[in-house]
Design an enzyme around this catalytic site. Sequence first.
Site, PDB file in Angstrom:
ATOM      1  N   HIS A   9       0.834  -1.208   0.000  1.00  0.00           N
ATOM      2  CA  HIS A   9       0.000   0.000   0.000  1.00  0.00           C
ATOM      3  C   HIS A   9       0.865   1.254   0.000  1.00  0.00           C
ATOM      4  O   HIS A   9       1.571   1.511   0.964  1.00  0.00           O
ATOM      5  CB  HIS A   9      -0.881  -0.043   1.266  1.00  0.00           C
ATOM      6  CG  HIS A   9      -1.827   1.082   1.413  1.00  0.00           C
ATOM      7  ND1 HIS A   9      -1.838   1.908   2.510  1.00  0.00           N
ATOM      8  CD2 HIS A   9      -2.819   1.510   0.605  1.00  0.00           C
ATOM      9  CE1 HIS A   9      -2.803   2.788   2.386  1.00  0.00           C
ATOM     10  NE2 HIS A   9      -3.419   2.583   1.242  1.00  0.00           N
ATOM     11  N   HIS A  42      -1.014  11.090  -2.203  1.00  0.00           N
ATOM     12  CA  HIS A  42      -2.254  10.643  -1.546  1.00  0.00           C
ATOM     13  C   HIS A  42      -3.172  11.762  -1.080  1.00  0.00           C
ATOM     14  O   HIS A  42      -4.366  11.776  -1.363  1.00  0.00           O
ATOM     15  CB  HIS A  42      -1.925   9.739  -0.346  1.00  0.00           C
ATOM     16  CG  HIS A  42      -3.163   9.295   0.384  1.00  0.00           C
ATOM     17  ND1 HIS A  42      -3.718  10.024   1.420  1.00  0.00           N
ATOM     18  CD2 HIS A  42      -3.975   8.223   0.210  1.00  0.00           C
ATOM     19  CE1 HIS A  42      -4.810   9.422   1.840  1.00  0.00           C
ATOM     20  NE2 HIS A  42      -4.981   8.324   1.138  1.00  0.00           N
TER      21      HIS A  42
END
Length: 246
Positions: free
Chosen positions: A10, A52
């Site tokens: 991730h 992100h």
Amino acid sequence: MVTFPRIIAHRGSPRAAPENTLASFRQAATEGAKWVEFDAALTADNRVVIFHDDDLDRTSDGSGPLAETLFETTQALDAGGWFAPAFRGEMIPTLEEALELFVALGLSFNMELKTDPGREVALAEIALPIAAACWPADLPPPVISSFSRQAVAAAKEILPAWPRAMLFDHLPEDWDELGKSLGAMSLNANQKHLTREQVMEVRGAGYAVMAYTVNEAARAETLFGWGVDAIFTDIPGEMLKIFDRK
Ligand code: G3P
Ligand code: MG
């Protein structure tokens, strides 16, 4: 038919290196990961970068919204020093740089389209042709996902051959209708809210289930026991030691 491993790194290996940087992706590969997940977002001038948050503040030495920042400005930022001095000099990667590295390292990927309001379709329209151009046609296709229905719908139009996943925090009532309309291969859900019944129903309807973000081995064991196909984890090396290298 897409095949993917049970363990997906991730944002790279974000406990060991600054998330969503080339260093983080290299670290994930060193730990044995075969797939990485990353977040693709637009700068103010419509360049696709790997990032992100909405704002630059947490994971770079910049500040304010990425969506209001010019690409040139993002490339002068340090995206590693906030994590540890050894990573000073890491930059915010472009999509092209990330994919070039993945090809060199033999990694495949899940690109999450991280949209900002009003540019859901634009992100897909800009990012997918770049990804397709950078990804060797003889390699298995990667996976495109988003929390934005509009972005996943656009991906279906732009690059239908690449598998799609719809991302959810909570699985909505209409998940099957939505999944079918998007031609989704997988429904990707927040592991915190996922139930055994949901996993069985979703898989029974023909979708894969991927769960984010799973950083405890016992929870991963439970989820795999329910039939979850893959987990996104911040500790790919540790999970790979416990689970598999598929
Ligand atoms: O794609 C899985 C996961 O990354 C979704 O949430 O916030 O970590 O991008 P987030
Ligand atoms: Mg993500």
